[in-house]
Design an enzyme around this catalytic site. Structure first.
Site, PDB file in Angstrom:
ATOM      1  N   HIS A 206     -78.522  30.843  34.958  1.00 54.15           N
ATOM      2  CA  HIS A 206     -78.628  30.575  33.522  1.00 54.15           C
ATOM      3  C   HIS A 206     -77.539  31.633  32.862  1.00 54.15           C
ATOM      4  O   HIS A 206     -78.056  32.580  32.385  1.00 54.15           O
ATOM      5  CB  HIS A 206     -79.937  30.521  33.127  1.00 54.15           C
ATOM      6  CG  HIS A 206     -80.216  30.027  31.809  1.00 54.15           C
ATOM      7  ND1 HIS A 206     -80.852  29.051  31.494  1.00 54.15           N
ATOM      8  CD2 HIS A 206     -80.120  31.058  30.688  1.00 54.15           C
ATOM      9  CE1 HIS A 206     -81.146  28.961  30.128  1.00 54.15           C
ATOM     10  NE2 HIS A 206     -80.706  30.250  29.652  1.00 54.15           N
ATOM     11  N   CYS A 239     -81.087  32.357  22.191  1.00 55.37           N
ATOM     12  CA  CYS A 239     -82.558  32.623  22.159  1.00 55.37           C
ATOM     13  C   CYS A 239     -82.816  33.431  20.651  1.00 55.37           C
ATOM     14  O   CYS A 239     -82.045  34.667  20.406  1.00 55.37           O
ATOM     15  CB  CYS A 239     -83.050  33.751  23.237  1.00 55.37           C
ATOM     16  SG  CYS A 239     -84.590  34.370  23.079  1.00 55.37           S
TER      17      CYS A 239
HETATM   18  P1  HMG Z   1     -99.362  34.498  20.316  1.00 57.69           P
HETATM   19  O1  HMG Z   1     -99.401  34.507  18.769  1.00 57.69           O
HETATM   20  O2  HMG Z   1     -99.412  35.873  21.047  1.00 57.69           O
HETATM   21  O3  HMG Z   1    -100.562  33.494  20.821  1.00 57.69           O
HETATM   22  O4  HMG Z   1     -97.887  33.808  20.679  1.00 57.69           O
HETATM   23  P2  HMG Z   1    -102.069  33.404  21.018  1.00 57.69           P
HETATM   24  O5  HMG Z   1    -102.234  33.290  22.370  1.00 57.69           O
HETATM   25  O6  HMG Z   1    -102.468  34.813  20.403  1.00 57.69           O
HETATM   26  O7  HMG Z   1    -102.559  32.296  20.061  1.00 57.69           O
HETATM   27  C1  HMG Z   1    -102.513  32.302  18.629  1.00 57.69           C
HETATM   28  C2  HMG Z   1    -102.601  31.015  18.046  1.00 57.69           C
HETATM   29  O8  HMG Z   1    -101.582  30.137  18.335  1.00 57.69           O
HETATM   30  C3  HMG Z   1    -103.834  30.330  18.565  1.00 57.69           C
HETATM   31  O9  HMG Z   1    -104.318  29.561  17.300  1.00 57.69           O
HETATM   32  C4  HMG Z   1    -103.168  29.307  19.447  1.00 57.69           C
HETATM   33  O10 HMG Z   1    -104.065  28.121  19.650  1.00 57.69           O
HETATM   34  C5  HMG Z   1    -102.025  28.946  18.976  1.00 57.69           C
HETATM   35  P3  HMG Z   1    -105.281  29.796  16.463  1.00 57.69           P
HETATM   36  O11 HMG Z   1    -106.544  29.723  17.274  1.00 57.69           O
HETATM   37  O12 HMG Z   1    -104.897  31.073  15.706  1.00 57.69           O
HETATM   38  O13 HMG Z   1    -105.583  28.582  15.144  1.00 57.69           O
HETATM   39  N1  HMG Z   1    -100.991  28.635  20.064  1.00 57.69           N
HETATM   40  C6  HMG Z   1    -100.142  27.743  20.282  1.00 57.69           C
HETATM   41  N2  HMG Z   1     -99.812  26.361  19.455  1.00 57.69           N
HETATM   42  C7  HMG Z   1     -99.137  25.763  20.032  1.00 57.69           C
HETATM   43  N3  HMG Z   1     -98.560  25.736  21.247  1.00 57.69           N
HETATM   44  C8  HMG Z   1     -98.699  26.599  22.048  1.00 57.69           C
HETATM   45  C9  HMG Z   1     -99.573  27.849  21.626  1.00 57.69           C
HETATM   46  N4  HMG Z   1    -100.123  28.929  22.102  1.00 57.69           N
HETATM   47  C10 HMG Z   1    -101.026  29.549  21.233  1.00 57.69           C
HETATM   48  N5  HMG Z   1     -98.342  26.810  22.944  1.00 57.69           N
HETATM   49  C11 HMG Z   1     -96.728  32.648  22.252  1.00 57.69           C
HETATM   50  C12 HMG Z   1     -97.577  33.648  22.098  1.00 57.69           C
HETATM   51  C13 HMG Z   1     -96.169  32.578  23.678  1.00 57.69           C
HETATM   52  C14 HMG Z   1     -97.473  31.171  21.889  1.00 57.69           C
HETATM   53  C15 HMG Z   1     -95.574  32.678  21.308  1.00 57.69           C
HETATM   54  O14 HMG Z   1     -95.054  34.107  21.566  1.00 57.69           O
HETATM   55  C16 HMG Z   1     -94.482  31.699  21.388  1.00 57.69           C
HETATM   56  O15 HMG Z   1     -94.461  30.776  21.169  1.00 57.69           O
HETATM   57  N6  HMG Z   1     -93.351  32.343  21.788  1.00 57.69           N
HETATM   58  C17 HMG Z   1     -92.291  31.344  22.423  1.00 57.69           C
HETATM   59  C18 HMG Z   1     -90.978  32.078  21.940  1.00 57.69           C
HETATM   60  C19 HMG Z   1     -89.802  31.126  22.514  1.00 57.69           C
HETATM   61  O16 HMG Z   1     -89.862  29.891  22.536  1.00 57.69           O
HETATM   62  N7  HMG Z   1     -88.528  31.796  22.869  1.00 57.69           N
HETATM   63  C20 HMG Z   1     -87.253  31.197  23.209  1.00 57.69           C
HETATM   64  C21 HMG Z   1     -87.395  30.322  24.485  1.00 57.69           C
HETATM   65  S1  HMG Z   1     -87.076  31.726  25.991  1.00 57.69           S
HETATM   66  C22 HMG Z   1     -85.472  31.674  26.228  1.00 57.69           C
HETATM   67  O17 HMG Z   1     -84.635  31.076  25.282  1.00 57.69           O
HETATM   68  C23 HMG Z   1     -84.819  32.369  27.182  1.00 57.69           C
HETATM   69  C24 HMG Z   1     -84.335  31.189  28.319  1.00 57.69           C
HETATM   70  O18 HMG Z   1     -83.507  30.415  27.813  1.00 57.69           O
HETATM   71  C25 HMG Z   1     -83.694  31.935  29.506  1.00 57.69           C
HETATM   72  C26 HMG Z   1     -82.467  33.098  29.068  1.00 57.69           C
HETATM   73  O19 HMG Z   1     -81.654  32.805  28.524  1.00 57.69           O
HETATM   74  O20 HMG Z   1     -82.687  34.177  29.497  1.00 57.69           O
HETATM   75  C27 HMG Z   1     -85.792  30.455  28.744  1.00 57.69           C
HETATM   76 MG    MG Z   2     -81.462  30.742  27.698  1.00 62.53          MG
END
Ligand code: HMG
Ligand code: MG
Length: 298
Positions: A206, A239
């Site tokens: 990737h 990202c």
């Molecule tokens: P957090 O704040 O630590 O989550 O985030 P938590 O588990 O403490 O929960 C907090 C609140 O969020 C709770 O709600 C949960 O229900 C809610 P409350 O009880 O307070 O009302 N919650 C959610 N709601 C909807 N959908 C969910 C979800 N999870 C918890 N899934 C978390 C942790 C992982 C959710 C957050 O950090 C996050 O969403 N991160 C995503 C970041 C991201 O998408 N980054 C880009 C993608 S990675 C990338 O691009 C790399 C890749 O392409 C490969 C490469 O290039 O190397 C793949």
């Molecule tokens: Mg990527």
């Protein structure tokens, strides 16, 4: 020297859009994914079931999943960070779940708010749940070459994470050059270690194309026997939690290369161009792919 067939996974609707400031409407996303579905691509990563506050551009993942027309032979996958995400993703009807974490401690923390050790049990549960539901599971490892916060990442750090994900039951691993820094000698270094441990069929590369090295790195990966690559139409992507990350390698450029080398992909350049021009017009800016720009000028 080259493989007969290479499989390309289209990550534009997920990696491509997650960092875009301009919002694309749900119906435009659906129309775009439907066009991509007709390109002959075998897998489309169509969105992310992450927290909507963390990646607002993909907050309509559920609706997109419900509305796209499922094309036979295409696997529709999405990013899934935890059990809450898996529950929503299964409801929306994913075929594949992509779990993700980083080989770098700091990037992992910035991206998913957990240390590497805290992440394993969360992903193990997701992998188990997705496998139980009969879904394909890909494990992404990010920052496999360099981290925007920690600098050079050793192959041993990558192997540690890769081993844990494979033990947890992922079907394959996608190794991410998240900020697009790698040169082919780094690919040699990593793949010579990785391929001692895992068969090449399980490894997807990737590459982000921040410095224009992605095509060279794909060539080098194919010399190691890798036949699976992620790319984004037009070179969209990046990202949001990795400063300096530009788009993925462009599907159009990858296809130009593979066609030229006589490697089969099953994909149709004209359909891809149509999909690229569509999203380019919706975003209102030129996409980085050079082969797209050239083809569009003819
Ligand atoms: P957090 O704040 O630590 O989550 O985030 P938590 O588990 O403490 O929960 C907090 C609140 O969020 C709770 O709600 C949960 O229900 C809610 P409350 O009880 O307070 O009302 N919650 C959610 N709601 C909807 N959908 C969910 C979800 N999870 C918890 N899934 C978390 C942790 C992982 C959710 C957050 O950090 C996050 O969403 N991160 C995503 C970041 C991201 O998408 N980054 C880009 C993608 S990675 C990338 O691009 C790399 C890749 O392409 C490969 C490469 O290039 O190397 C793949
Ligand atoms: Mg990527």
């Amino acid at each position: 020297r080259w493989p007969d067939f290479v499989q390309v996974k289209e990550v534009g609707p997920r990696d491509g859009l997650q960092n875009e400031k301009k919002r694309i409407s749900t119906s435009d996303k659906v129309q775009w994914i439907n066009t991509l579905s007709e390109s002959g691509v075998k897998e489309i990563e169509y969105s992310s079931f992450v927290h909507p506050k963390w990646v607002p551009a993909l907050s309509d993942a559920h609706e997109v999943g419900k509305r796209i027309k499922r094309h036979p032979g295409v696997r529709y996958s999405a990013l899934v960070p935890n059990m809450k995400g898996l529950e929503l993703a299964l409801e929306a009807g994913i075929d594949g779940a992509s779990v993700f974490m980083s080989a770098s401690e700091t990037h992992n923390k910035k991206n998913i708010n957990k240390s590497i050790d805290e992440t394993y049990p969360v992903l193990e549960e997701v992998i188990k749940g997705a496998k139980k539901a009969g879904k394909h599971v890909t494990g992404y490892v990010s920052t496999v070459f360099d981290c925007p916060y920690e600098g050079r990442i050793s192959p041993q750090q990558v192997l540690k994470v890769a081993d844990r994900l494979i033990e947890a039951g992922v079907d394959d691993l996608s190794l991410g050059d998240t900020i697009g820094t790698a040169v082919p000698s780094q690919v040699d270094q990593l793949l010579s270690e990785i391929l001692e441990r895992f068969p090449s069929e399980k490894i997807i590369m990737h590459f982000h194309d921040t410095r224009g090295m992605a095509i060279a790195n794909i060539m080098r990966s194919m010399e190691h026997g890798i036949t699976r690559f992620d790319s984004a139409i037009g070179g969209l992507g990046g990202c949001p939690y990795a400063p300096g990350a530009a788009g993925n390698v462009a599907t159009n450029d990858v296809l130009y290369l593979l066609n030229g080398l006589g490697i089969k992909t099953g994909m149709d350049e004209t359909k891809l161009q149509e999909a690229a021009l569509f999203i380019q017009s919706k975003l209102g800016k030129s996409l980085p792919s050079k082969s797209l720009a050239y083809a569009a000028s003819q």
